[in-house]
Every structure is written in C-alpha cells, then in structure tokens.
Design a protein around this motif. Structure first.
Motif, PDB file in Angstrom:
ATOM      1  N   UNK A  94       0.615  -1.201  -0.026  1.00  0.00           N
ATOM      2  CA  UNK A  94      -0.759  -0.181   0.090  1.00  0.00           C
ATOM      3  C   UNK A  94       0.711   1.248  -0.192  1.00  0.00           C
ATOM      4  N   UNK A  95       2.241   1.094   0.665  1.00  0.00           N
ATOM      5  CA  UNK A  95       2.672   1.657   1.168  1.00  0.00           C
ATOM      6  C   UNK A  95       3.622   2.653  -0.614  1.00  0.00           C
ATOM      7  N   UNK A  96       3.554   1.652  -1.381  1.00  0.00           N
ATOM      8  CA  UNK A  96       4.671   1.853  -2.632  1.00  0.00           C
ATOM      9  C   UNK A  96       3.498   2.770  -2.866  1.00  0.00           C
ATOM     10  N   UNK A  97       2.449   3.272  -3.658  1.00  0.00           N
ATOM     11  CA  UNK A  97       1.362   3.262  -4.198  1.00  0.00           C
ATOM     12  C   UNK A  97       1.873   4.988  -4.444  1.00  0.00           C
ATOM     13  N   UNK A  98       2.321   5.923  -3.241  1.00  0.00           N
ATOM     14  CA  UNK A  98       2.870   6.547  -2.558  1.00  0.00           C
ATOM     15  C   UNK A  98       3.317   7.832  -3.492  1.00  0.00           C
ATOM     16  N   UNK A  99       4.740   6.690  -3.820  1.00  0.00           N
ATOM     17  CA  UNK A  99       6.236   6.982  -4.132  1.00  0.00           C
ATOM     18  C   UNK A  99       5.879   6.728  -5.709  1.00  0.00           C
ATOM     19  N   UNK A 100       4.657   5.976  -6.190  1.00  0.00           N
ATOM     20  CA  UNK A 100       4.025   5.480  -7.489  1.00  0.00           C
ATOM     21  C   UNK A 100       3.172   6.600  -7.988  1.00  0.00           C
ATOM     22  N   UNK A 101       2.568   7.521  -7.117  1.00  0.00           N
ATOM     23  CA  UNK A 101       1.437   7.777  -8.035  1.00  0.00           C
ATOM     24  C   UNK A 101       1.532   9.326  -7.961  1.00  0.00           C
ATOM     25  N   UNK A 102       3.307   9.512  -6.868  1.00  0.00           N
ATOM     26  CA  UNK A 102       3.960  11.253  -7.159  1.00  0.00           C
ATOM     27  C   UNK A 102       4.498  10.713  -8.407  1.00  0.00           C
ATOM     28  N   UNK A 103       5.586   9.794  -8.662  1.00  0.00           N
ATOM     29  CA  UNK A 103       6.508   9.941  -9.831  1.00  0.00           C
ATOM     30  C   UNK A 103       5.825   9.921 -10.941  1.00  0.00           C
ATOM     31  N   UNK A 104       4.502   8.711 -10.730  1.00  0.00           N
ATOM     32  CA  UNK A 104       3.708   9.182 -12.319  1.00  0.00           C
ATOM     33  C   UNK A 104       3.485  10.661 -12.579  1.00  0.00           C
ATOM     34  N   UNK A 105       2.033  11.473 -11.960  1.00  0.00           N
ATOM     35  CA  UNK A 105       2.540  12.450 -11.484  1.00  0.00           C
ATOM     36  C   UNK A 105       3.573  13.329 -12.405  1.00  0.00           C
ATOM     37  N   UNK A 106       4.619  12.998 -11.750  1.00  0.00           N
ATOM     38  CA  UNK A 106       5.535  14.689 -12.585  1.00  0.00           C
ATOM     39  C   UNK A 106       5.939  13.705 -14.360  1.00  0.00           C
ATOM     40  N   UNK A 107       6.061  12.440 -13.965  1.00  0.00           N
ATOM     41  CA  UNK A 107       6.811  12.231 -15.842  1.00  0.00           C
ATOM     42  C   UNK A 107       4.985  12.364 -16.469  1.00  0.00           C
ATOM     43  N   UNK A 108       4.232  12.367 -15.706  1.00  0.00           N
ATOM     44  CA  UNK A 108       3.413  13.065 -17.595  1.00  0.00           C
ATOM     45  C   UNK A 108       3.474  14.105 -17.464  1.00  0.00           C
ATOM     46  N   UNK A 109       3.848  15.393 -16.242  1.00  0.00           N
ATOM     47  CA  UNK A 109       4.030  16.359 -16.403  1.00  0.00           C
ATOM     48  C   UNK A 109       4.993  16.794 -17.433  1.00  0.00           C
ATOM     49  N   UNK A 110       5.917  16.120 -17.310  1.00  0.00           N
ATOM     50  CA  UNK A 110       7.152  16.192 -18.162  1.00  0.00           C
ATOM     51  C   UNK A 110       6.804  15.733 -19.261  1.00  0.00           C
ATOM     52  N   UNK A 111       5.729  14.931 -20.428  1.00  0.00           N
ATOM     53  CA  UNK A 111       5.690  14.261 -21.397  1.00  0.00           C
ATOM     54  C   UNK A 111       6.142  12.952 -21.817  1.00  0.00           C
ATOM     55  N   UNK A 112       6.199  12.224 -20.228  1.00  0.00           N
ATOM     56  CA  UNK A 112       5.451  10.767 -20.696  1.00  0.00           C
ATOM     57  C   UNK A 112       4.231  10.491 -20.970  1.00  0.00           C
ATOM     58  N   UNK A 113       4.591   9.352 -21.898  1.00  0.00           N
ATOM     59  CA  UNK A 113       3.305   8.718 -22.673  1.00  0.00           C
ATOM     60  C   UNK A 113       2.971   8.005 -21.860  1.00  0.00           C
ATOM     61  N   UNK A 114       1.276   8.257 -22.201  1.00  0.00           N
ATOM     62  CA  UNK A 114       0.051   7.866 -20.793  1.00  0.00           C
ATOM     63  C   UNK A 114       0.511   6.541 -21.212  1.00  0.00           C
ATOM     64  N   UNK A 115       0.088   5.444 -20.397  1.00  0.00           N
ATOM     65  CA  UNK A 115       0.222   4.295 -20.509  1.00  0.00           C
ATOM     66  C   UNK A 115      -1.500   3.226 -20.414  1.00  0.00           C
ATOM     67  N   UNK A 116      -2.360   3.946 -20.570  1.00  0.00           N
ATOM     68  CA  UNK A 116      -3.831   3.460 -21.179  1.00  0.00           C
ATOM     69  C   UNK A 116      -3.411   3.292 -19.638  1.00  0.00           C
ATOM     70  N   UNK A 117      -5.116   2.811 -19.458  1.00  0.00           N
ATOM     71  CA  UNK A 117      -5.882   2.225 -17.977  1.00  0.00           C
ATOM     72  C   UNK A 117      -4.931   0.868 -17.638  1.00  0.00           C
ATOM     73  N   UNK A 118      -5.355  -0.083 -18.561  1.00  0.00           N
ATOM     74  CA  UNK A 118      -4.079  -1.237 -18.355  1.00  0.00           C
ATOM     75  C   UNK A 118      -3.407  -0.803 -18.315  1.00  0.00           C
ATOM     76  N   UNK A 119      -2.444  -0.540 -19.166  1.00  0.00           N
ATOM     77  CA  UNK A 119      -0.772  -0.255 -18.551  1.00  0.00           C
ATOM     78  C   UNK A 119      -0.661   0.086 -17.186  1.00  0.00           C
ATOM     79  N   UNK A 120      -1.727   1.093 -17.016  1.00  0.00           N
ATOM     80  CA  UNK A 120      -1.360   1.699 -15.505  1.00  0.00           C
ATOM     81  C   UNK A 120      -1.887   0.759 -14.388  1.00  0.00           C
ATOM     82  N   UNK A 121      -2.435  -0.164 -14.498  1.00  0.00           N
ATOM     83  CA  UNK A 121      -3.465  -1.204 -13.784  1.00  0.00           C
ATOM     84  C   UNK A 121      -2.574  -2.152 -13.908  1.00  0.00           C
ATOM     85  N   UNK A 122      -1.308  -2.698 -15.228  1.00  0.00           N
ATOM     86  CA  UNK A 122      -0.650  -3.838 -14.767  1.00  0.00           C
ATOM     87  C   UNK A 122       1.306  -3.196 -14.584  1.00  0.00           C
ATOM     88  N   UNK A 123       1.047  -1.959 -13.806  1.00  0.00           N
ATOM     89  CA  UNK A 123       2.373  -1.011 -13.427  1.00  0.00           C
ATOM     90  C   UNK A 123       1.996  -0.900 -12.310  1.00  0.00           C
TER      91      UNK A 123
END
Lengths: 320, 259, 261
Positions: free
Chosen positions: B119-148
């Motif tokens: 559960x705690x791993x979701x915290x850094x995960x969420x932050x990194x994904x938000x930062x990533x999307x902000x600097x142009x990381x490709x949106x992985x799609x809901x399925x990609x996000x679920x798998x990740x």
C-alpha cells in the motif's frame, strides 16, 4: 494442577553457555510468584521460554496446562505478557494499542471498544486514551502495557520487571493493580530486582543464580532460613557494663557475636520483647546508648544463597 | 487455510497495516524521503541520459517514458526495504515480541507487514507518475497503469519479504544499507538504462537472467507501447517466484527467532 | 609556537578519530564507496553506448568518462558523512567535551575536515585502481593522477565544510542526512555523468555554468585527453571558490554555536 510447571528446564546458547540450567518450578494457580535474580542469572531467559519467545533446549515447561514447546499457540492464548522495557509504539494512542492487542487475540470488533474503555479506566488512563504513547510518562507506559496484557483476561500473567525505574507513586499503582488481579484469580509470575516488591507482592519467591534455582519458599520461610529477628544494643560504660548487659540479655534468647562493638541477641517475640529487655538492663543500672530491632530481609537471603547483593536492591548493601 | 481462518486473519492484517500507516500520517515529513529519492532519480536520469533515446534500437520515443518504470520500481523497492528496516527497529526495541507472544499465526503477522509495504508503495508511485506525465511521459492507458500498479505493489511486497528476512537474521537496523543496496542493485541490474541489445559487458548477461528484467518490462510496456499478455505473464511469474522464495525465507527466519 | 603545535596535534588526533569512526560504522562507510561504485558499474554498462552518440567527446570507453563523476559523487558523500558524524557528536554531547578542552575551537573543525580530506584521498585511490583494472588509460600519466588526488581531497573538504556548517547550525544528524537527495540534484545538474551538450534542457544550461561541472571537467581532462589550460584553471578557481564558501559558512556556524553555548 500448577499454572506453571517446569522440569529440569534448560536453555543453552551458542558456545555452550547455559543460561537456564535445570530449573524446576511449580507455580500454583492463583499464586503470585516472585522470581528474583541478578542480571544475567537466567531470569529473562526463563520468562522468554515460558512465554514461548524462546524454545528450551532441554527439559519441559507447562504453562496453563500446555507444553510451551509442542503447543505454543495454546500457551499464547492463555497468557498475558508485559515485558521488561515496555515495548510500545510511541506513535500509537493508548486506545489503538489495546485495540491492536485485542485483535491479535482474536477478540471480535463488537467487543473491542467496550473492552478498551474498561481497561483504560481500570489502569487510570481514560483521559490519556487518545494521546500517543510517546507522550506518556514512564508510569503511564507501564500501566498501558499492563492493560494490553489483560485484553483477553489471561489465566497467567507474566510481568518482567514491571516497576523498574518508576517513582514510588507509580510503583505503588502497579502493585495495587497486580494485587487486584491476583484477588480476581489471575496467576502472576513476576520477575523483579526490587526485594521490597517481591516481599510485598509475592506469595512465594524463587531465587535464580547462574541459571539454577538456589532458594524457593514464602518470603517468611526464606528469611527464617537466614536467621531470626535480633536486637543490636550499644551500652554506655566499659567492659564491666557490657558483661553485665550480656548476662541480662542471655535471659531473652541466644547471644550472637558482637558486631561493631554492639551486643546482639536473638529475640523470639520480635518488637514485643523490646520493653522487657530495656527494663532488664535498666534494673541492672546499665544505660542504653542505642537499640535497634534487626529483622532478616530478602537481601540477607539473597546474599546467603548467592554470595552477592541483588542489583537494584532497595536495601542498602552492607559495607564490605 | 479455511475461510474462517482467513476471515479471522483479516482484522489482524488490517490492524498491522493501520499501525504501519501511523508513521506516514503522524510523523511530519516521514513520506518525503521515500518519494524524493525516486523522483530525483527519475528527473535526473531523464535530464542526463535523455539523448540515449536517439540511439538506433531504442524502443521509446522519449527517454522519460523508458526510464519511468525504473523509478516506479525503485520507489517500490525502497518502500519494501524500509519495511524491513522498521521491522528491525521493532525487533531491537522489543515491540515485535508483543506480536510473537500473541496467538496470531506467524504468516498473518508477515502478511500484515508485506501488505502495508504494498500500500505504501502507491505513494511514491503516484507522485512519480504525476511528475512523469507532467514532463511528457506517454500515457500508458488504464490497462498499462493497472499492470504497472499490480507489479509495483507486488515488488514492494517482495522487497518487504527480503527486508524481513534480513531483519530476522540480523535483528538490527544496522542491516538497513544491505536491505536498501540489495533492492537497488536488483532493480538497476536489469534493462533499466537501455534495452537489452544496447547494454554492454557484464550487465547484458546479468540483465538477461535477472528475473526483475521481466518485471520491469511488464511495467514498462504501457509507457512505451501496447500492453500484451505476452509481455505481462513473464513479469507476473517472476514476481510470484521471488515473492514465494523470500516469503519462505522470512517465515523460516521468524520461526528461528523463537528457536 | 607550542600552542600551534598543540593545536596541530589535536587536528591530527581528531582527524584520525574521524577516519576510525567512518570505518567502524558500516552504515557510514558503505555509502561512500559501495554506492558510487555500484552506480558506476551499472551506468557504465547500462549507458555505455552513449559514446556512439554524435558530439560525445572522444574517449576510449564510457568508463573513462564516468570515472571523474563517480569520484565527485563519492567525495561529496564523504563530506556529508563527516558532517553527519559531527552532528552525532553534537547530539551525544561529545562535542561539548571537545569544546571544553584548552585548544583552539577551530582545530576541532579542522580535525574533522582533515579526516574528510584523507577519506577523499582514499576514495581517489579506490577509483583510480578500479579504473586501471578495467582499462582506463590516464592520458596525463602520474601528474594527472596526482592532480586527481588533489582535486578529490580538496572538493571533499569543501563540501565537508559546507555540510559541517549545517551540522553546526542545526546540531541534528537527521537534517544533515537529509542533504543526500540534494547531493544527487547537484550532481545531475552537472557534467558528472554526461557531457552538457548532450543533456536535456534546462539541465544542460544549468550544468554548463555549475561550478561542480568545472571541477569534474578539470578532473576528467587528464583521464580522457590530457591537461588543458582552460579546464584546469576553471577547476582550480571553482575549487578555491567552494573552499572559501565552505570555510566561511562553517566558521560563522562555529562562532554562532559557541555564542549560543
């Protein structure tokens, strides 16, 4: 059936160090058993074996009718444990701690809230229930620890040095609670380095030294093994007065060898013998400079059995 | 394990997870180091090695899309290792004796620790994904996000069993560098920096056989292309395999503590 | 003169203590060498094909390029580690014992920094040996190696002094420990791991003017191509500047601590 029973209990650590070496115990149900010993004597190791935190390497231990080695789960369901250096999470509140402890013992959530309220009230922590344990004083920590050991109304309660480092008021509060629990029928196995605590609380006392039980009995029995009450008297005047006083004292009991220039006489009647002794000396014209009734203490027992004073003893050690 | 024993275990797991979360909510700034490290590495590696994506054979358009799974896994692995460090502290301070002296089954106690790491791993995960999307990381799609997400939670659980194994063995927080270095090494000796054909020397060999490479590629697939079962199941199998292995070691270590 | 000698002896003693402290606490020693070495090995093999990128400097291999960055990373960590130990001394009250001694208070700070300098030399030796084992050819030979030793030790002292100022001001090891992420921010925004012309913006522009880049480039030159006047001079000036900043900050921090009592 005894609540705690051990036969030739042993625990050997690496390097062939025997911390517990053939301990036989029989603590009856409803008893408070005081377990005394200096640091490193095997006290905590014995407690850890009895509470299933350590396996014995020899012998047997039965707690609440269950073998600690073959049926530790049943032992854990029957015992409450408040260990030395109360292991508490400073970030949890008192109420959360009790809730967690009740959950660990499988108490349904419908009963947990009421149980926490009862226990908090019992140990006088109702007002501090929602404060984090990190803000508690030493005495409050011991009380919440004690309460957490009681969530499942254990048959046998292990208290490992429950009052070490506490002020006299906090210590008395813990003692009162232990006595109350015992009155309700809980068997208490108490380790302590305070002789006064063992003397006041324990029905029976066991002294462990180098992994072996070296003495066991009621505090009165143990004390009687090392002597009876005696008077220490210093008289004024020279040798003549001392000889005369010794003659007079001989009528009251056995004369013991003088100590630091003071006469010593065993008295069977305790404090009741003091007045007749003073009168007898007065009749012979002997002036008493000082008079003290000396009773054997558990520390005397401890010294007699182990050759050393108990660390943390509340009785001042005698000068070497 | 019967249905009744599972339902009896759930409150214990919930309580242990709740206790683990206390640290996050009651210690100001406690979550920051766990979030900061993977975020800094993500931004730093992107800035520094960003032009590696220009190399022929690189499968992502942007290096940030390629490297973000590494930081997600790094965050999860550190969170798992931190669970091991906290456990070592609990053992040192005597708190863990309270759990051992209770009738709660050993696997349930371990499950509480491991699930809290997930559960705690979701915290850094969420932050990194938000930062990533902000600097142009490709949106992985809901399925990609679920798998990740599943992979990250699984990795944190696995790292927690690794940390717990070491905590039971050494019983001291001094083992923390070993717990952290072990997880970092495992995550970075994969196709972390470049695709397998572009790795050189010893790392190419190690990454080929490191099971976490499969996990990383499963996390990465949505960020660099399409999600497929063929790219997912090897990661799942690898993760479950490592998790089972370290769970066995951790439970054995816990049993040895009272032996 | 005898007072000077006494202070020198104290600096020596405290320097030795500082080094012993680092080696006796694995949690302090491990990150200094282990972490940068692991990262060096992985980045060299992981991003090794970077040398094929157009505009990448002429090198025999990516390790030749990375070695200076790894040394810079390790010496910054060494400076920080020394400051953590200093903060721990303050937390545990050991610092008071030293301050109560009849020696110059500055020798206490210098002792710690001397220990950091020695750690810097050891770090340089470690990475130079690694470089030699894995085929790095030091283009400037012995002179270049000597220069690298000097740069690493000086930079370690400069960063040690900056971190020590924070330790002296806060007296908390946890605060100094919190600088670790900052170290990596500074490193990523320099040419420690990659040439600035191949980095992404805005990091590339920052790295171009980051004094740390000047030092790293100055250390890298004798490895990959031999000394060049401009790089060496810029490295010297940057190191002098960092030293000046470090000593000024730590001196003021020590004065402030003594005033607070």
């Amino acid at each position: 059936m005894p609540a705690i029973e051990t036969h030739d209990l042993e625990r050997e650590f690496e390097g062939s160090v025997k911390a517990v070496d053939g301990v036989d115990l029989a603590v009856q149900a409803g008893e408070i058993y005081g377990f005394l010993g200096p640091n490193g004597a095997g006290k905590t190791t014995t407690v850890r074996i009895l509470t299933t935190l350590l396996q014995p390497t020899g012998g047997r231990a039965i707690v609440a009718g269950h073998d600690v080695a073959t049926d530790p789960g049943s032992v854990r369901r029957a015992i409450g444990v408040a260990l030395q250096e109360a292991a508490l999470d400073p970030l949890m509140t008192g109420r959360e701690l009790l809730d967690l402890q009740a959950t660990l013992h499988g108490i349904p959530s419908s009963k947990r809230t009421a149980l926490s309220i009862d226990l908090l009230e019992r140990v006088g922590l109702t007002e501090a229930a929602d404060r984090q344990v990190g803000t508690y004083s030493g005495g409050m920590r011991r009380r919440i620890d004690l309460a957490s050991a009681l969530v499942h109304a254990p048959e046998v309660l292990f208290l490992d040095e429950p009052t070490t480092g506490l002020d006299p008021v906090s210590r008395q509060a813990i003692w009162n609670e232990v006595e109350r629990l015992n009155d309700e029928g809980t068997t208490v196995f108490l380790t302590t380095q305070y002789l006064e605590e063992a003397d006041q609380l324990a029905d029976r006392v066991g002294i462990i030294s180098s992994g072996k039980i070296v003495a066991e009995g009621t505090p009165a029995e143990l004390k009687s093994q090392v002597g009876s009450p005696h008077l220490e008297i210093a008289v004024e005047g020279g040798t003549e007065a001392a000889v005369s006083a010794e003659e007079a004292l001989g009528e009251f009991g056995k004369i013991l060898p003088p100590k630091d220039g003071r006469l010593q006489v065993e008295i069977a009647g305790g404090a009741g013998d003091i007045s007749p002794v003073v009168r007898a000396l007065d009749e012979r014209g002997i002036a008493v400079a000082s008079l003290e009734l000396v009773r054997p203490t558990l520390d005397d027992v401890f010294v007699d059995k182990t050759g050393e004073h108990l660390e943390g003893s509340t009785t001042d050690p005698e000068p070497e | 394990m019967s249905a009744s024993s599972i339902s009896a275990s759930l409150p214990v797991i919930r309580s242990l997870v709740g206790r683990s979360m206390n640290e996050l909510f009651r210690v100001p700034g406690a979550a920051i180091p766990g979030v900061l490290a993977p975020t800094i590495f993500f931004l730093g590696l992107t800035a520094v090695f960003g032009n590696l994506a220009l190399l022929p054979g690189f499968e992502a358009d942007k290096y940030q899309s390629f490297i973000i799974p590494v930081s997600l896994m790094q965050g999860a692995a550190f969170t798992g290792a931190a669970t091991g460090v906290n456990l070592a502290r609990d053992i040192e301070q005597g708190w863990f004796d309270r759990l051992l002296a209770s009738p709660a089954p050993r696997p349930v106690i371990l499950a509480g620790l491991v699930y809290s790491a997930s559960l705690r791993a979701l915290i850094p995960g969420s932050v990194v994904i938000c930062v990533g999307l902000a600097i142009g990381v490709r949106w992985p799609g809901f399925l990609g996000l679920l798998v990740a997400t599943v992979m990250i939670m699984g990795l944190a659980a696995t790292a927690a069993t690794w940390g717990a194994t070491l905590a039971f063995k050494f019983k001291t927080q001094s083992a923390a560098p070993l717990m952290q270095a072990g997880t970092l090494l495992a995550v970075l000796t994969t196709t972390a920096y470049a695709p397998l054909p572009l790795l050189t020397g010893w790392l190419k060999v190690v990454a080929t056989y490191n099971p976490l490479t499969q996990v990383l590629e499963a996390v990465r697939q949505g960020f660099v292309g399409d999600v497929s079962w063929a790219d997912t199941w090897p990661g799942l199998v690898a993760l479950i395999g490592i998790w089972v292995f370290f769970t066995f070691l951790a439970l054995r270590g816990m049993r040895k503590m009272t032996a | 003169m005898s007072g000077f000698r006494a202070n020198l002896r104290v600096v020596g003693q405290l320097g030795r203590r500082s080094i012993r402290q680092t080696f006796r606490r694995p949690q302090l020693a491990a990150p200094l060498v282990v972490f940068p070495t692991i990262l060096l090995a992985i980045q060299t093999a992981g991003a090794g094909r970077a040398v094929d990128l157009p505009q990448f400097p002429e090198v025999n291999g990516f390790l030749d390029f990375m070695l200076a960055g790894a040394m810079m990373q390790a010496c910054m960590l060494a400076g920080n580690t020394g400051a953590i130990a200093l903060a721990l001394d303050i937390e545990m009250g050991f610092d008071d014992r030293l301050l109560a001694a009849p020696v110059s208070r500055y020798s206490l700070l210098l002792g710690r920094l001397m220990g950091t300098a020695v750690m810097g030399l050891l770090i340089a030796a470690w990475f130079i040996v690694i470089g030699l084992i894995f085929g790095v050819e030091f283009q400037s030979g012995i002179l270049g190696v000597a220069w690298i030793f000097g740069c690493v030790a000086t930079t370690a002292v400069a960063f040690g002094a900056i971190a020590a100022s924070i330790a002296l001001r806060t007296g908390k090891a946890s605060v100094v420990q919190g600088l670790f992420p900052l170290i990596f921010v500074v490193l990523f925004l320099s040419t420690a791991f990659f040439p600035d012309n191949l980095m992404l913006q805005p990091a590339a522009s920052i790295a171009k003017y980051n004094p740390l880049s000047f030092v790293v480039d100055g250390m890298r030159e004798p490895i990959i191509s031999g000394f060049s006047g401009s790089h060496t001079l810029r490295a010297l000036v940057s190191m002098a500047g960092l030293l000046l900043i470090g000593f000024t900050l730590s001196t003021f921090a020590l004065k402030s601590r003594l005033k607070r009592g």
